[in-house]
Design a protein around this motif. Structure first.
Motif, PDB file in Angstrom:
ATOM      1  N   TYR A   1       6.936  16.738   2.071  1.00  0.00           N
ATOM      2  CA  TYR A   1       6.091  15.558   1.920  1.00  0.00           C
ATOM      3  C   TYR A   1       6.960  14.320   1.712  1.00  0.00           C
ATOM      4  O   TYR A   1       8.072  14.407   1.191  1.00  0.00           O
ATOM      5  CB  TYR A   1       5.151  15.711   0.710  1.00  0.00           C
ATOM      6  CG  TYR A   1       4.310  16.949   0.735  1.00  0.00           C
ATOM      7  CD1 TYR A   1       4.709  18.099   0.051  1.00  0.00           C
ATOM      8  CD2 TYR A   1       3.114  16.987   1.443  1.00  0.00           C
ATOM      9  CE1 TYR A   1       3.944  19.248   0.074  1.00  0.00           C
ATOM     10  CE2 TYR A   1       2.336  18.136   1.477  1.00  0.00           C
ATOM     11  CZ  TYR A   1       2.755  19.264   0.784  1.00  0.00           C
ATOM     12  OH  TYR A   1       1.995  20.409   0.809  1.00  0.00           O
ATOM     13  N   LEU A   2       6.396  13.184   2.082  1.00  0.00           N
ATOM     14  CA  LEU A   2       7.037  11.904   1.786  1.00  0.00           C
ATOM     15  C   LEU A   2       5.962  10.968   1.255  1.00  0.00           C
ATOM     16  O   LEU A   2       5.085  10.533   2.007  1.00  0.00           O
ATOM     17  CB  LEU A   2       7.709  11.300   3.022  1.00  0.00           C
ATOM     18  CG  LEU A   2       8.511  10.038   2.763  1.00  0.00           C
ATOM     19  CD1 LEU A   2       9.752  10.357   1.918  1.00  0.00           C
ATOM     20  CD2 LEU A   2       8.927   9.370   4.076  1.00  0.00           C
ATOM     21  N   GLN A   3       6.009  10.717  -0.039  1.00  0.00           N
ATOM     22  CA  GLN A   3       5.098   9.758  -0.658  1.00  0.00           C
ATOM     23  C   GLN A   3       5.731   8.385  -0.574  1.00  0.00           C
ATOM     24  O   GLN A   3       6.830   8.177  -1.096  1.00  0.00           O
ATOM     25  CB  GLN A   3       4.838  10.131  -2.116  1.00  0.00           C
ATOM     26  CG  GLN A   3       3.937   9.169  -2.848  1.00  0.00           C
ATOM     27  CD  GLN A   3       2.516   9.157  -2.310  1.00  0.00           C
ATOM     28  OE1 GLN A   3       1.940  10.201  -2.036  1.00  0.00           O
ATOM     29  NE2 GLN A   3       1.955   7.965  -2.141  1.00  0.00           N
ATOM     30  N   MET A   4       5.049   7.470   0.083  1.00  0.00           N
ATOM     31  CA  MET A   4       5.584   6.136   0.309  1.00  0.00           C
ATOM     32  C   MET A   4       4.712   5.122  -0.418  1.00  0.00           C
ATOM     33  O   MET A   4       3.521   4.970  -0.100  1.00  0.00           O
ATOM     34  CB  MET A   4       5.617   5.821   1.805  1.00  0.00           C
ATOM     35  CG  MET A   4       6.383   6.852   2.617  1.00  0.00           C
ATOM     36  SD  MET A   4       6.532   6.420   4.365  1.00  0.00           S
ATOM     37  CE  MET A   4       4.817   6.582   4.875  1.00  0.00           C
TER      38      MET A   4
ATOM     39  N   GLY B   1       0.800  -1.215   0.000  1.00  0.00           N
ATOM     40  CA  GLY B   1       0.000   0.000   0.000  1.00  0.00           C
ATOM     41  C   GLY B   1       0.835   1.268   0.000  1.00  0.00           C
ATOM     42  O   GLY B   1       2.069   1.216  -0.079  1.00  0.00           O
ATOM     43  N   SER B   2       0.136   2.389   0.095  1.00  0.00           N
ATOM     44  CA  SER B   2       0.784   3.702   0.036  1.00  0.00           C
ATOM     45  C   SER B   2       0.304   4.598   1.167  1.00  0.00           C
ATOM     46  O   SER B   2      -0.827   4.457   1.651  1.00  0.00           O
ATOM     47  CB  SER B   2       0.470   4.387  -1.298  1.00  0.00           C
ATOM     48  OG  SER B   2       0.969   3.645  -2.391  1.00  0.00           O
ATOM     49  N   LEU B   3       1.172   5.500   1.562  1.00  0.00           N
ATOM     50  CA  LEU B   3       0.851   6.560   2.504  1.00  0.00           C
ATOM     51  C   LEU B   3       1.599   7.816   2.093  1.00  0.00           C
ATOM     52  O   LEU B   3       2.669   7.727   1.469  1.00  0.00           O
ATOM     53  CB  LEU B   3       1.255   6.192   3.934  1.00  0.00           C
ATOM     54  CG  LEU B   3       0.384   5.240   4.733  1.00  0.00           C
ATOM     55  CD1 LEU B   3       1.054   4.923   6.064  1.00  0.00           C
ATOM     56  CD2 LEU B   3      -1.006   5.804   4.965  1.00  0.00           C
TER      57      LEU B   3
ATOM     58  N   GLY C   1      13.321   4.235  -5.157  1.00  0.00           N
ATOM     59  CA  GLY C   1      12.381   3.684  -6.114  1.00  0.00           C
ATOM     60  C   GLY C   1      10.983   3.478  -5.555  1.00  0.00           C
ATOM     61  O   GLY C   1      10.050   3.203  -6.315  1.00  0.00           O
ATOM     62  N   ARG C   2      10.845   3.605  -4.232  1.00  0.00           N
ATOM     63  CA  ARG C   2       9.531   3.417  -3.612  1.00  0.00           C
ATOM     64  C   ARG C   2       9.021   4.700  -2.940  1.00  0.00           C
ATOM     65  O   ARG C   2       7.816   4.954  -2.941  1.00  0.00           O
ATOM     66  CB  ARG C   2       9.588   2.302  -2.559  1.00  0.00           C
ATOM     67  CG  ARG C   2      10.000   0.961  -3.111  1.00  0.00           C
ATOM     68  CD  ARG C   2       9.855  -0.138  -2.039  1.00  0.00           C
ATOM     69  NE  ARG C   2      10.734   0.075  -0.889  1.00  0.00           N
ATOM     70  CZ  ARG C   2      10.292   0.202   0.359  1.00  0.00           C
ATOM     71  NH1 ARG C   2       9.007   0.144   0.624  1.00  0.00           N
ATOM     72  NH2 ARG C   2      11.163   0.381   1.353  1.00  0.00           N
ATOM     73  N   PHE C   3       9.932   5.467  -2.366  1.00  0.00           N
ATOM     74  CA  PHE C   3       9.558   6.693  -1.663  1.00  0.00           C
ATOM     75  C   PHE C   3       9.991   7.899  -2.491  1.00  0.00           C
ATOM     76  O   PHE C   3      11.024   7.866  -3.165  1.00  0.00           O
ATOM     77  CB  PHE C   3      10.256   6.774  -0.305  1.00  0.00           C
ATOM     78  CG  PHE C   3       9.780   5.791   0.726  1.00  0.00           C
ATOM     79  CD1 PHE C   3       8.933   4.731   0.401  1.00  0.00           C
ATOM     80  CD2 PHE C   3      10.176   5.924   2.039  1.00  0.00           C
ATOM     81  CE1 PHE C   3       8.504   3.824   1.361  1.00  0.00           C
ATOM     82  CE2 PHE C   3       9.750   5.032   3.009  1.00  0.00           C
ATOM     83  CZ  PHE C   3       8.919   3.977   2.662  1.00  0.00           C
ATOM     84  N   THR C   4       9.202   8.979  -2.387  1.00  0.00           N
ATOM     85  CA  THR C   4       9.541  10.221  -3.059  1.00  0.00           C
ATOM     86  C   THR C   4       9.357  11.382  -2.094  1.00  0.00           C
ATOM     87  O   THR C   4       8.281  11.535  -1.502  1.00  0.00           O
ATOM     88  CB  THR C   4       8.657  10.453  -4.296  1.00  0.00           C
ATOM     89  OG1 THR C   4       8.793   9.346  -5.190  1.00  0.00           O
ATOM     90  CG2 THR C   4       9.056  11.733  -5.009  1.00  0.00           C
TER      91      THR C   4
END
Length: 121
Positions: free
Chosen positions: A79-82, A16-18, A65-68
């Protein structure tokens, strides 16, 4: 004084994502950099991602490659898109800002209160 307020943590299933957010406010003259650390139970705090005001980024190998990481300079927010979250990403996530509160004053690191991210089925 400088205040940092984090939001966005929670419980998510593997894969999933957070998205985490951290907003800085108060006596801010200049910001040099901002980013995220995390600390899992029984482990040392580790750098997750870092971004400078010039836009250069740095990531831990485990999250590449997974977090931005991104920022909104107009809002003093990072922000941290995970994405593709794994159980080993479970930790308390802390944001930080390197801030100078006055002209010619050295930069100091300020920390958020921490937000729990739990990845579990």
């Amino acid at each position: 004084q400088v205040q940092l307020v984090e939001s966005g943590g929670g419980l998510v299933q593997p894969g999933g994502s957070l998205r985490l957010s951290c907003a800085a406010s108060g006596s801010i003259f200049s910001i040099y950099a901002m980013g995220w650390y995390r600390q899992a139970p029984g482990k040392q705090r580790e750098l997750v991602a870092h971004i400078s005001t010039a836009g250069s980024t740095n990531y831990a190998d485990s999250v590449k490659g997974r977090f931005t990481i991104s920022r909104d300079s107009t809002k003093n927010t990072v922000y941290l898109q995970m994405n593709s979250l794994k159980p080993e990403d479970t930790a308390v996530y802390y944001c930080f800002f390197s801030i100078s509160t006055e002209r010619l004053r050295p930069y100091s690191n300020y920390w958020g209160q921490g937000t729990q991210v739990t990845v579990s089925s």
